[in-house]
Design a protein around this motif. Structure first.
Motif, mmCIF file in Angstrom:
data_model
loop_
_atom_site.group_PDB
_atom_site.id
_atom_site.type_symbol
_atom_site.label_atom_id
_atom_site.label_comp_id
_atom_site.label_asym_id
_atom_site.label_seq_id
_atom_site.Cartn_x
_atom_site.Cartn_y
_atom_site.Cartn_z
ATOM 1 N N LYS A 2 4.760 6.256 -4.617
ATOM 2 C CA LYS A 2 4.808 6.545 -6.059
ATOM 3 C C LYS A 2 3.875 7.733 -6.367
ATOM 4 O O LYS A 2 4.250 8.655 -7.099
ATOM 5 C CB LYS A 2 4.401 5.294 -6.847
ATOM 6 C CG LYS A 2 4.562 5.474 -8.331
ATOM 7 C CD LYS A 2 4.483 4.212 -9.121
ATOM 8 C CE LYS A 2 4.759 4.396 -10.606
ATOM 9 N NZ LYS A 2 4.335 5.650 -11.202
ATOM 10 N N ASN A 3 2.678 7.699 -5.777
ATOM 11 C CA ASN A 3 1.740 8.820 -5.979
ATOM 12 C C ASN A 3 2.334 10.122 -5.469
ATOM 13 O O ASN A 3 2.112 11.176 -6.038
ATOM 14 C CB ASN A 3 0.420 8.579 -5.228
ATOM 15 C CG ASN A 3 -0.447 7.596 -5.965
ATOM 16 O OD1 ASN A 3 -0.297 7.394 -7.157
ATOM 17 N ND2 ASN A 3 -1.365 6.962 -5.226
ATOM 18 N N ASN A 43 2.601 2.044 -3.270
ATOM 19 C CA ASN A 43 1.736 2.800 -4.178
ATOM 20 C C ASN A 43 1.672 4.266 -3.751
ATOM 21 O O ASN A 43 1.732 5.171 -4.583
ATOM 22 C CB ASN A 43 0.302 2.233 -4.184
ATOM 23 C CG ASN A 43 0.271 0.820 -4.727
ATOM 24 O OD1 ASN A 43 1.188 0.394 -5.434
ATOM 25 N ND2 ASN A 43 -0.765 0.067 -4.377
ATOM 26 N N ARG A 52 0.834 -1.204 0.000
ATOM 27 C CA ARG A 52 0.000 0.000 0.000
ATOM 28 C C ARG A 52 0.876 1.265 0.000
ATOM 29 O O ARG A 52 0.634 2.211 -0.743
ATOM 30 C CB ARG A 52 -0.895 -0.045 1.239
ATOM 31 C CG ARG A 52 -1.940 1.008 1.189
ATOM 32 C CD ARG A 52 -2.938 0.848 2.294
ATOM 33 N NE ARG A 52 -3.814 1.994 2.204
ATOM 34 C CZ ARG A 52 -5.099 1.940 2.018
ATOM 35 N NH1 ARG A 52 -5.711 0.804 1.946
ATOM 36 N NH2 ARG A 52 -5.805 3.051 1.911
#
Ligand SMILES: C[S@@+](CC[C@H](N)C(=O)[O-])C[C@H]1O[C@@H](n2cnc3c(N)ncnc32)[C@H](O)[C@@H]1O
Length: 210
Positions: free
Chosen positions: A26-27, A23, A20
Protein backbone atom coordinates in the motif's frame (compact mmCIF):
# COMPACT_ATOMS: atom_id res chain seq x y z
CA UNK A 1 24.67 -28.83 15.83
CA UNK A 2 21.30 -27.28 16.35
CA UNK A 3 21.01 -27.27 20.13
CA UNK A 4 20.08 -23.62 20.51
CA UNK A 5 16.48 -22.58 20.20
CA UNK A 6 14.85 -19.16 20.40
CA UNK A 7 11.36 -18.56 21.83
CA UNK A 8 8.87 -18.53 18.98
CA UNK A 9 7.49 -15.15 17.92
CA UNK A 10 5.02 -13.76 15.37
CA UNK A 11 8.01 -13.04 13.07
CA UNK A 12 8.12 -16.78 12.50
CA UNK A 13 4.63 -16.89 10.95
CA UNK A 14 3.38 -16.39 7.39
CA UNK A 15 0.42 -14.34 8.72
CA UNK A 16 2.81 -11.76 10.15
CA UNK A 17 4.72 -11.36 6.87
CA UNK A 18 1.55 -11.26 4.76
CA UNK A 19 0.17 -8.42 6.90
CA UNK A 20 3.48 -6.58 6.87
CA UNK A 21 3.80 -6.78 3.06
CA UNK A 22 0.14 -5.74 2.64
CA UNK A 23 1.10 -2.51 4.42
CA UNK A 24 4.29 -2.20 2.35
CA UNK A 25 2.49 -2.73 -0.96
CA UNK A 26 0.00 0.00 0.00
CA UNK A 27 2.87 2.37 0.87
CA UNK A 28 4.45 1.53 -2.47
CA UNK A 29 1.31 2.25 -4.47
CA UNK A 30 0.46 5.40 -2.44
CA UNK A 31 3.92 6.93 -2.02
CA UNK A 32 6.37 4.91 -4.17
CA UNK A 33 8.13 3.76 -0.97
CA UNK A 34 9.82 0.41 -1.79
CA UNK A 35 9.95 -0.68 1.89
CA UNK A 36 12.48 -1.82 4.47
CA UNK A 37 16.15 -2.54 3.85
CA UNK A 38 16.67 -5.13 6.58
CA UNK A 39 19.85 -4.47 8.61
CA UNK A 40 20.50 -1.28 6.59
CA UNK A 41 22.29 -0.12 3.44
CA UNK A 42 25.77 -0.58 4.93
CA UNK A 43 25.23 -4.34 5.35
CA UNK A 44 23.83 -4.60 1.81
CA UNK A 45 26.90 -2.78 0.50
CA UNK A 46 29.22 -5.27 2.25
CA UNK A 47 27.36 -8.24 0.72
CA UNK A 48 27.31 -6.65 -2.75
CA UNK A 49 31.04 -5.89 -2.51
CA UNK A 50 31.77 -9.53 -1.76
CA UNK A 51 29.50 -10.72 -4.59
CA UNK A 52 30.95 -8.37 -7.21
CA UNK A 53 34.50 -9.45 -6.30
CA UNK A 54 33.77 -13.20 -6.26
CA UNK A 55 30.74 -14.04 -8.37
CA UNK A 56 30.42 -13.93 -12.17
CA UNK A 57 27.58 -11.87 -13.68
CA UNK A 58 26.20 -15.01 -15.36
CA UNK A 59 25.92 -17.03 -12.10
CA UNK A 60 22.53 -18.33 -11.11
CA UNK A 61 21.67 -16.54 -7.86
CA UNK A 62 18.68 -17.09 -5.54
CA UNK A 63 17.62 -14.79 -2.73
CA UNK A 64 15.61 -16.91 -0.28
CA UNK A 65 13.00 -14.97 1.68
CA UNK A 66 13.58 -12.08 -0.70
CA UNK A 67 10.86 -9.76 0.68
CA UNK A 68 10.72 -6.64 -1.51
CA UNK A 69 13.71 -7.94 -3.54
CA UNK A 70 15.99 -5.04 -2.60
CA UNK A 71 19.31 -6.89 -2.96
CA UNK A 72 18.21 -8.41 -6.29
CA UNK A 73 17.34 -5.00 -7.73
CA UNK A 74 20.83 -3.80 -6.71
CA UNK A 75 22.41 -6.85 -8.40
CA UNK A 76 20.29 -6.45 -11.54
CA UNK A 77 21.51 -2.84 -11.82
CA UNK A 78 25.07 -4.20 -11.61
CA UNK A 79 24.27 -6.40 -14.62
CA UNK A 80 23.78 -9.74 -12.86
CA UNK A 81 21.70 -11.70 -15.36
CA UNK A 82 20.22 -14.75 -13.63
CA UNK A 83 18.43 -13.63 -10.49
CA UNK A 84 15.56 -15.37 -8.69
CA UNK A 85 13.72 -14.17 -5.60
CA UNK A 86 11.81 -16.69 -3.49
CA UNK A 87 9.44 -15.92 -0.64
CA UNK A 88 6.54 -17.75 0.95
CA UNK A 89 4.51 -14.54 1.12
CA UNK A 90 2.50 -13.99 -2.08
CA UNK A 91 2.21 -10.29 -1.16
CA UNK A 92 6.01 -9.95 -0.84
CA UNK A 93 6.36 -11.48 -4.31
CA UNK A 94 3.67 -9.12 -5.71
CA UNK A 95 5.54 -6.14 -4.24
CA UNK A 96 8.95 -7.33 -5.49
CA UNK A 97 7.52 -7.96 -8.98
CA UNK A 98 5.87 -4.54 -9.12
CA UNK A 99 9.17 -2.85 -8.14
CA UNK A 100 11.22 -4.82 -10.70
CA UNK A 101 8.66 -4.14 -13.44
CA UNK A 102 8.55 -0.41 -12.75
CA UNK A 103 12.36 -0.22 -12.67
CA UNK A 104 12.54 -2.35 -15.87
CA UNK A 105 14.79 -4.94 -14.21
CA UNK A 106 14.88 -8.57 -15.24
CA UNK A 107 14.38 -10.68 -12.07
CA UNK A 108 12.35 -13.89 -11.69
CA UNK A 109 10.15 -14.17 -8.62
CA UNK A 110 8.39 -17.25 -7.23
CA UNK A 111 6.23 -18.01 -4.21
CA UNK A 112 8.16 -20.79 -2.46
CA UNK A 113 8.29 -22.00 1.10
CA UNK A 114 11.97 -22.78 1.71
CA UNK A 115 10.93 -25.48 4.18
CA UNK A 116 9.13 -27.31 1.36
CA UNK A 117 12.25 -27.33 -0.83
CA UNK A 118 13.61 -25.30 -3.76
CA UNK A 119 12.72 -26.24 -7.34
CA UNK A 120 16.09 -25.47 -8.97
CA UNK A 121 19.81 -25.49 -8.15
CA UNK A 122 21.92 -22.35 -7.84
CA UNK A 123 25.55 -21.16 -7.85
CA UNK A 124 24.75 -18.73 -5.05
CA UNK A 125 22.03 -18.85 -2.40
CA UNK A 126 21.65 -15.66 -0.42
CA UNK A 127 19.69 -15.17 2.80
CA UNK A 128 19.34 -11.93 4.75
CA UNK A 129 17.04 -12.29 7.75
CA UNK A 130 15.14 -15.39 6.58
CA UNK A 131 16.92 -17.99 8.72
CA UNK A 132 16.32 -15.53 11.56
CA UNK A 133 12.56 -15.68 10.85
CA UNK A 134 12.65 -19.49 10.52
CA UNK A 135 14.45 -19.66 13.90
CA UNK A 136 11.47 -17.86 15.46
CA UNK A 137 8.83 -20.30 14.23
CA UNK A 138 7.19 -22.93 16.40
CA UNK A 139 9.06 -26.25 15.99
CA UNK A 140 12.05 -24.09 15.12
CA UNK A 141 14.63 -26.89 15.55
CA UNK A 142 12.85 -29.03 13.00
CA UNK A 143 12.29 -26.06 10.67
CA UNK A 144 15.96 -24.99 10.87
CA UNK A 145 17.03 -28.53 10.01
CA UNK A 146 14.66 -28.63 7.00
CA UNK A 147 15.96 -25.22 5.90
CA UNK A 148 19.55 -26.45 6.07
CA UNK A 149 18.87 -29.66 4.14
CA UNK A 150 16.90 -27.81 1.45
CA UNK A 151 19.56 -25.12 0.98
CA UNK A 152 22.26 -27.80 0.83
CA UNK A 153 20.31 -29.70 -1.85
CA UNK A 154 19.70 -26.60 -3.96
CA UNK A 155 23.30 -25.37 -3.85
CA UNK A 156 25.50 -26.52 -6.73
CA UNK A 157 28.71 -28.37 -5.75
CA UNK A 158 31.01 -25.34 -6.13
CA UNK A 159 28.38 -22.85 -4.98
CA UNK A 160 28.25 -20.34 -2.11
CA UNK A 161 25.63 -19.90 0.59
CA UNK A 162 25.72 -16.39 2.06
CA UNK A 163 23.76 -15.75 5.22
CA UNK A 164 23.23 -12.57 7.23
CA UNK A 165 21.71 -12.87 10.70
CA UNK A 166 20.90 -10.60 13.62
CA UNK A 167 19.72 -13.45 15.86
CA UNK A 168 22.85 -15.58 15.70
CA UNK A 169 26.55 -14.76 16.06
CA UNK A 170 29.18 -15.87 13.57
CA UNK A 171 30.17 -18.74 15.85
CA UNK A 172 26.57 -19.85 16.33
CA UNK A 173 25.99 -19.84 12.55
CA UNK A 174 29.16 -21.88 11.99
CA UNK A 175 28.01 -24.31 14.65
CA UNK A 176 24.44 -24.62 13.30
CA UNK A 177 25.52 -25.25 9.71
CA UNK A 178 28.60 -27.38 10.31
CA UNK A 179 26.86 -30.67 9.53
CA UNK A 180 26.25 -29.63 5.91
CA UNK A 181 28.55 -26.67 5.21
CA UNK A 182 32.12 -25.50 5.67
CA UNK A 183 32.87 -21.87 6.42
CA UNK A 184 34.54 -20.20 3.45
CA UNK A 185 34.78 -16.65 4.75
CA UNK A 186 33.13 -14.20 7.09
CA UNK A 187 32.32 -10.69 5.92
CA UNK A 188 33.20 -8.07 8.52
CA UNK A 189 30.39 -6.05 10.08
CA UNK A 190 30.40 -3.07 12.47
CA UNK A 191 31.32 -3.96 16.06
CA UNK A 192 30.14 -2.58 19.38
CA UNK A 193 31.72 -2.74 22.82
CA UNK A 194 29.72 -3.29 25.98
CA UNK A 195 31.05 -4.12 29.44
CA UNK A 196 34.52 -4.65 27.99
CA UNK A 197 33.30 -7.26 25.47
CA UNK A 198 33.31 -6.70 21.72
CA UNK A 199 30.34 -8.00 19.70
CA UNK A 200 28.66 -7.65 16.31
CA UNK A 201 25.03 -6.64 15.83
CA UNK A 202 24.79 -8.51 12.54
CA UNK A 203 26.87 -11.49 11.31
CA UNK A 204 27.56 -12.43 7.70
CA UNK A 205 28.97 -15.88 6.83
CA UNK A 206 29.83 -17.36 3.44
CA UNK A 207 29.60 -21.16 3.42
CA UNK A 208 30.47 -23.83 0.87
CA UNK A 209 28.98 -27.31 0.67
CA UNK A 210 30.51 -30.20 2.56
C1 LIG B 1 13.48 -10.32 7.91
S1 LIG B 1 12.62 -10.50 6.37
C2 LIG B 1 13.96 -10.25 5.24
C3 LIG B 1 13.53 -9.91 3.84
C4 LIG B 1 14.68 -9.76 2.83
N1 LIG B 1 15.56 -10.92 2.83
C5 LIG B 1 15.50 -8.51 3.12
O1 LIG B 1 16.64 -8.63 3.56
O2 LIG B 1 14.96 -7.41 2.90
C6 LIG B 1 12.37 -12.26 6.33
C7 LIG B 1 11.71 -12.76 5.04
O3 LIG B 1 11.70 -14.20 5.05
C8 LIG B 1 10.48 -14.64 4.50
N2 LIG B 1 10.28 -16.02 4.99
C9 LIG B 1 10.21 -16.44 6.27
N3 LIG B 1 10.07 -17.78 6.33
C10 LIG B 1 10.08 -18.23 5.04
C11 LIG B 1 9.98 -19.52 4.43
N4 LIG B 1 9.80 -20.61 5.17
N5 LIG B 1 10.05 -19.62 3.09
C12 LIG B 1 10.19 -18.49 2.33
N6 LIG B 1 10.28 -17.25 2.84
C13 LIG B 1 10.23 -17.11 4.18
C14 LIG B 1 9.45 -13.62 4.99
O4 LIG B 1 8.27 -13.61 4.23
C15 LIG B 1 10.28 -12.32 4.84
O5 LIG B 1 10.14 -11.77 3.57
Amino acid sequence: MLNDELDSSELGTLEYWEQRYKNEIKNYSDYGDTGDVWFGEDIVERIINWLTKNIAKTSKIADIGCGNGHILTELARLDYKDLTGLDYSQTAIDLAQAIAQEQKLSIKYEVTDILEGLKATYNVIHDKGTYDAVSLSTNSKESCMKYMINVHEALRPDGYFIITSCNWTENELKDHFKQYFLIHQTISTPQFKFGGKVGNVVSICVFVKK
